[in-house]
Design an enzyme around this catalytic site. Structure first.
Site, short mmCIF file in Angstrom:
data_model
loop_
_atom_site.label_atom_id
_atom_site.label_comp_id
_atom_site.label_asym_id
_atom_site.label_seq_id
_atom_site.Cartn_x
_atom_site.Cartn_y
_atom_site.Cartn_z
N SER B 117 0.84 -1.20 0.00
CA SER B 117 0.00 0.00 0.00
C SER B 117 0.87 1.24 0.00
O SER B 117 0.38 2.34 -0.23
CB SER B 117 -0.91 0.01 1.23
OG SER B 117 -0.12 -0.01 2.40
N HIS B 138 -3.28 -3.52 -5.16
CA HIS B 138 -3.53 -3.01 -3.82
C HIS B 138 -4.99 -3.25 -3.43
O HIS B 138 -5.88 -2.53 -3.87
CB HIS B 138 -3.17 -1.51 -3.75
CG HIS B 138 -3.40 -0.91 -2.40
ND1 HIS B 138 -3.79 0.40 -2.21
CD2 HIS B 138 -3.31 -1.45 -1.16
CE1 HIS B 138 -3.93 0.63 -0.92
NE2 HIS B 138 -3.65 -0.48 -0.26
N GLU B 150 -6.56 -1.32 -6.51
CA GLU B 150 -5.75 -0.41 -7.32
C GLU B 150 -4.71 -1.27 -8.04
O GLU B 150 -3.90 -1.95 -7.41
CB GLU B 150 -5.05 0.63 -6.43
CG GLU B 150 -5.99 1.70 -5.90
CD GLU B 150 -5.33 2.69 -4.95
OE1 GLU B 150 -5.72 3.85 -4.95
OE2 GLU B 150 -4.42 2.28 -4.18
N ASN B 188 -4.84 6.41 -0.99
CA ASN B 188 -4.09 6.82 0.20
C ASN B 188 -3.48 8.20 0.05
O ASN B 188 -3.15 8.84 1.04
CB ASN B 188 -3.01 5.79 0.54
CG ASN B 188 -3.58 4.63 1.33
OD1 ASN B 188 -4.67 4.74 1.88
ND2 ASN B 188 -2.87 3.52 1.37
#
Lengths: 250, 281
Positions: B117, B138, B150, B188
Site C-alpha cells: 500500500s 492493492h 488499485e 491513500n
C-alpha cells in the site's frame, strides 16, 4: 404580521438556493442585482416571492451577502448594505473565503456581521456553519441563528477561520485530486471511482468540484493559501487552469 | 488462470485467499510461520460459516472453496501458480527478497503482484529479472468486503501484464482501477486532506472532534466523519500511511502529519482497538 423581507446580494451558486429557501418559507425575497446577468444575458424571470431590485428597499429585516470569489465585490456590497440598512439589521455574510473579523474591518457597524458557510448543492444538507468574531453582537448572532432554524437548517457554531470546516476539507480534497490528475496518476474518472469505492465518499473529488463549482473550490483554496501562507495550501496548477477555463480538463 | 499463489497469510493474505477461493481459483497459500497458516485457515473457515448458516452460501460451495485452499510451508510449490500475490509485511527489503526468490521458481508467463500500500512497485520490480511481469494489486481491508483493487503499473510493467491483471481482478469479482506507481497511489494520497485538514481544524480550535464529524456527515454526506474514521482505521495505521506518503514525496508539506497524531499514538490512544481514540469506546 407583515411579511418579512430579506435582501440578498452577491453572485454565487448559493444565491438561488438561499432565495428559494426563503421564498419557500414565506419571506419576501429581494435580490439586488443588475438587470443583466453574467455576459449580458437577460435574467430568468424571478421565482414566486422573489423580486429583482436595483436599489436597496426599505423594510428588510435581514441581509445576506453571498459573494465568495471576488473580494472587491464583497467589500463593495458589504459597504453598500452597511450604509443603507438601519444599524440594527443583521447581515449574514458568506465567510468561506474571508474571515468575519476581516469583513468587519471593512464596515462601520461591525457588530451586525455574522459569518455563514455552506457549500453549493449542499444546502440540502441540514447544517449551516456559523462564525462570529469578538466584535459580533449577540443579538445579530442569535437573529441569524433563528432565521437559519426557520429555514430548516441547524446552525453549528465554529471558530472564525478561512475555509470554515466543510469547504476547507472538500476544497483540499479537490486540490489534491487535481495534483494527482495533473501528474497523470490516473484518469479523471478513475480517480473519482477509486475514491468512491475505496473511501465511500458520496462523490469523487473531481465530479464534486464540478457540482460545487470550480470557481468556488478554487476561491477556497486560494484563500487558504493567502491566509496561511503555507506551501501546503498552494493551488494545484490544474485547478488554477480549470478555474480560468471554467471546466476541468481530462 | 486457475492456480494462484499468495505469499503471506496475515489479514490481507488470508482475505485475498478467501476471495480467490470463493471465485473458483486454486490457492497456494504460503507463510513461513505455520501458526500464521493455521490461523488464516481458521479465519476463512469462520468467515464462511456465517453465510452458510444464514443460507446465503450452500454448505457444498463453502466446502468446495475450502478445498481449493492449499496451505504451503515451502515457497517452491508456488512456482506452479500463474499469478502470485505477495502480501508480506510493508518492508522493501523483505519484499525484494521474496520477489527475488519467486523470480527463480515461477514460469516466464507468471505475473508477480505485490499488495503493497505504500512501497514503490518499481523498486520491488527492479529486484527481479523480469520486471515487466511485476505489478501492484492493492486490495483494501477487508478484501472480502471492499471491491476496490488499485492495479499499479510501474515503469517496467508490460501492457500484457496490466491487461491480464485487470482481467484477473474482475474474475475475483473486484473493481480494478489502474494507476501509475506514485506514492500513496490514488486513495491513500487523495484522501490525506480529509484527515489532515480535520486535524488542523481541531488543532487550531476552529471546531471540536464531534462538531467536525457532524458537519462532515450531515452537511458533507460522508458516511463517517474524519475522526470516527481514524478511530476505526486505527490512529497508528492512519499515521503510518500519512508518514509514508509524506516521506516518499520528500517532505511535501501537503502530506505533513499533525503532531496530534503522534501524541495519540505515543500515548496508546489508537482508536477503537484500544478502546480510546478521539472518542471513548
Amino acid at each position: 404580521m407583515a411579511q418579512r423581507r430579506v435582501l440578498i446580494l452577491g453572485e454565487s451558486p448559493l444565491t438561488e438556493e438561499y432565495s428559494s429557501l426563503f421564498a419557500g418559507t414565506g419571506w419576501q425575497v429581494h435580490m439586488l442585482a443588475p438587470r443583466k446577468g453574467a455576459g449580458g444575458a437577460t435574467r430568468q424571470p424571478p421565482a414566486k416571492g422573489v423580486t429583482y431590485v436595483s436599489r436597496i428597499p426599505s423594510g428588510c429585516s435581514l441581509a445576506l451577502e453571498l459573494t465568495v470569489t471576488d473580494r472587491t465585490t464583497k467589500k463593495t456590497n458589504l459597504n453598500l448594505l452597511d450604509r443603507a440598512l438601519a444599524r440594527t439589521i443583521p447581515m449574514a455574510s458568506s465567510s468561506v473565503t474571508v474571515t468575519v473579523a476581516e469583513q468587519q474591518s471593512w464596515i462601520s457597524n461591525a457588530g451586525r456581521l455574522v459569518g455563514i458557510g455552506a457549500l453549493p448543492t449542499l444546502l440540502n444538507g441540514t447544517i449551516v456553519e456559523l462564525a462570529t468574531s469578538p466584535r459580533t453582537d449577540a443579538t445579530s448572532a442569535s437573529a441569524v441563528s433563528e432565521f437559519l432554524k426557520a429555514l430548516g437548517k441547524e446552525p453549528v457554531v465554529i471558530g472564525d477561520s478561512v475555509g470554515m470546516v466543510l469547504p476547507r476539507i472538500i476544497a483540499m480534497l479537490a486540490n489534491e485530486a487535481c495534483f494527482a490528475l495533473n501528474e497523470g496518476v490516473a484518469t479523471r474518472s478513475d480517480i473519482d471511482a477509486a475514491m468512491k469505492l475505496g473511501t465511500n465518499y458520496p462523490f469523487g473529488p473531481l465530479e464534486w468540484t464540478e457540482r460545487i463549482g470550480i470557481a468556488f473550490i478554487h476561491a477556497v483554496v486560494r484563500s487558504l493559501s493567502e491566509s496561511f501562507g503555507e506551501d501546503r495550501y498552494r493551488v494545484a496548477p490544474l485547478l488554477q487552469r480549470a478555474a480560468a477555463l471554467g471546466m476541468l480538463p481530462g | 488462470m486457475k492456480t494462484i499463489g499468495i505469499i503471506g497469510a496475515g489479514t490481507m493474505g488470508s482475505g485475498i485467499a478467501e476471495v480467490a477461493a470463493m471465485a473458483g481459483f486454486d490457492v497456494l497459500l504460503y507463510d513461513a510461520a505455520p501458526a500464521a497458516l493455521s490461523g488464516a485457515l481458521e479465519r476463512i473457515r469462520e468467515n464462511l460459516r456465517r453465510p452458510t448458516r444464514s443460507g446465503k452460501l450452500s454448505p457444498a460451495s463453502a466446502t468446495a472453496a475450502l478445498a481449493r485452499l492449499h496451505p504451503q510451508k515451502q515457497l517452491k510449490p508456488l512456482g506452479d501458480a500463474e499469478i502470485l500475490i505477495e502480501a508480506a509485511v510493508e518492508d522493501l527489503e523483505i519484499k525484494r527478497e521474496i520477489f527475488r526468490r519467486l523470480d527463480a521458481i515461477v514460469s516466464p508467463q507468471a505475473i508477480l503482484a505485490t499488495n503493497t500500500s505504500s512501497l514503490s512497485v518499481t523498486a520491488i520490480a527492479a529486484s527481479t529479472g523480469s520486471p515487466e511481469s511485476v505489478i501492484g494489486m492493492h486490495f483494501f481491508n477487508p478484501p472480502t468486503a471492499l471491491p476496490l483493487v488499485e492495479v499499479v503499473r510501474s515503469s517496467y510493467t508490460s501492457d500484457a501484464t496490466l491487461r491480464r491483471t485487470v482481467d484477473f481482478a474482475i474474475a475475483l469479482g473486484k473493481k480494478p482501477i489502474v494507476c501509475h506507481d506514485t506514492p500513496g497511489f490514488i486513495v491513500n494520497r487523495v484522501a490525506r486532506p480529509f484527515y489532515g485538514e480535520a486535524l488542523r481544524l481541531l488543532g487550531e480550535g476552529v471546531a471540536s472532534v464531534e462538531t467536525i464529524d457532524r458537519i462532515a456527515r450531515l452537511s458533507g454526506g460522508f458516511r463517517m466523519g474524519p475522526f470516527e474514521l481514524m478511530d476505526l482505521i486505527g490512529i497508528d495505521v492512519n499515521y503510518a500511511v500519512t508518514r509514508s506518503v509524506y516521506e516518499q514525496f520528500f517532505q511535501e508539506p501537503r502530506f505533513r502529519p499533525h503532531p496530534l497524531q503522534r501524541e495519540m499514538v505515543e500515548s496508546g490512544r489508537l482508536g477503537r482497538k484500544s478502546k480510546q481514540g478521539f472518542y471513548r469506546y
